[in-house]
Motif scaffolding. Sequence first.
Motif, mmCIF file in Angstrom:
data_model
loop_
_atom_site.group_PDB
_atom_site.id
_atom_site.type_symbol
_atom_site.label_atom_id
_atom_site.label_comp_id
_atom_site.label_asym_id
_atom_site.label_seq_id
_atom_site.Cartn_x
_atom_site.Cartn_y
_atom_site.Cartn_z
ATOM 1 N N ILE A 419 -58.480 51.544 22.496
ATOM 2 C CA ILE A 419 -57.879 52.229 23.527
ATOM 3 C C ILE A 419 -58.330 53.732 23.649
ATOM 4 N N GLY A 444 -49.145 51.075 28.104
ATOM 5 C CA GLY A 444 -48.863 51.083 26.605
ATOM 6 C C GLY A 444 -48.667 52.922 26.126
ATOM 7 N N ALA A 453 -56.661 47.660 19.294
ATOM 8 C CA ALA A 453 -55.736 46.920 19.372
ATOM 9 C C ALA A 453 -56.147 45.413 19.906
ATOM 10 N N VAL A 455 -55.431 42.890 23.015
ATOM 11 C CA VAL A 455 -55.144 43.091 24.346
ATOM 12 C C VAL A 455 -55.492 41.492 25.155
ATOM 13 N N GLU A 468 -52.676 43.360 28.619
ATOM 14 C CA GLU A 468 -51.724 43.843 28.314
ATOM 15 C C GLU A 468 -51.581 43.658 26.704
ATOM 16 N N LEU A 469 -50.976 44.631 26.191
ATOM 17 C CA LEU A 469 -50.884 44.837 24.553
ATOM 18 C C LEU A 469 -50.585 43.537 23.965
#
Length: 470
Positions: A419, A444, A453, A455, A468-469
């Motif tokens: 990110i 987010g 992260a 995704v 999206e996470l």
Amino acid sequence: MKRTTPVIPAEDIQRQKEYCAQLRALNSRLPSPPLAYVDTYGCQQNEADSELLRGMLCEMGYEIADTDRGADVIVINTCAIREHAEQRVFGNVGALVHGKRKNPNQVICLCGCMAQEPHVANRLRQSYRHVDLVFGPQQLWRFPELLRRVALRRGRVFETERDDGAIAEGLPVRRSGKLKAWVSIMYGCNNFCSYCIVPYTRGRERSREPDIILREIEGLAAQGYKDITLLGQNVNSYGKDLEGGWDFPRLLEAANAVPGEFLLRFMTSHPKDATDRLFDVMARCEKVAPAIHLPFQSGNDRVLGAMNRRYTRGQYLEKVAALRGRIPDVVLTSDVIVGFPGETTPEFEDTLSLIEEVRFDALFTFIYSPRKGTPAAELPDPQPRGEKSANFDRLVEAQNRISLEKHRAYIGSVRRCLIDGAGEDPRSSLTARTAGGRLVHLDGDPALIGRFADVRITDCSTWALFGELV
Ligand code: 5AD
Ligand code: SF4
């Protein structure tokens, strides 16, 4: 092998730091710190050079501004790769005359590749008299001395003689980002592709010492940098001028062993020197991003020969197969030139068929631009501009379709992403990059910026993925 690269002696670098201190003392007498603005054109090497210029300006007591308005020192770091980039620079430098009229003490500097072209230096000397200081990339380390000369004597300074270049270590740097960093591993280019101005502006290939590079990467990892790009005009030539048997795959593997959680990228690779060993190292090093920028320039053997690229279409395709054999989902990007002097439309169609065969993730496409002093600029160039543009449009259209198809294949998958920033659209408040370097928009908490992260990719366009996470 004997080391052949000249290194600037530490005393000479120290002298530059003394010039910085002298200017800082002068600047500290002003009621408020003077402002400096650095404007950058062109490639990542120029971005990295601008970080050094800003570092030196800070040492000299300047505050870095993000606009030229009200700046006491303006530095334009230029690019000479195509005519269009040069025209933009001339336009923008011309416009600075008004600000200078209001503030005659303002110092305007022009550096980078354009400064190293004799016809540009002449034009600046004669027609851009508000430009005070002009110096080429090989003189960058002497910026404090040159700026001091201008500031104290108020005369114009031109340091634009042709220069093969040397390695300067220990200059101050002010990095623009907190997550992404550039690390130059070598400078210059010896390839002399017939269209390219770079070997004339950036001098001969020369490599930095591996232990200095590795210490820099250690420092960046310790400071929390997550995405580190090793830079060179042709990183695959790294180490040819060093003792101790260093080459690029070995350096990459050593960089991978630096502790920390970060990704390693590199730019740019010449296909003729991209070896199976490099691909093996990429495949086995967990920090090395599964991505490579491998410019092919043309899909036609006659044109490749005239470009002095020293590989054939077949050899390029073999490299791609060797790479994908080891890293099947590698993100592969490339550069292409359309309308090289003498290229016919059937020859261009070999370029088109190459991109259909390889299916690059993304392509940087350029219409040939003659560069004074390069061999290609002397070749007959009978193809009408309209035909070149039509071929260019066909190429872009085909690549856009391929990029979209490749992006569609991501939908539904979960990717580990860095990110890396805030988004512009309120529905996607964050931006991220896949390990391969593709842009992802998602929503987010801004506190996630700087973290890796997972995704899930839910949608895409030609240019970006949406996710999206998890
Ligand atoms: N005209 C058009 N494109 C050029 N490039 C380099 N020189 C020229 C030129 N004279 C392109 C090449 C290179 C990229 C950085 O710029 O594709 O890989
Ligand atoms: Fe220019 Fe070729 Fe060197 Fe790249 S490898 S900088 S295209 S001469």
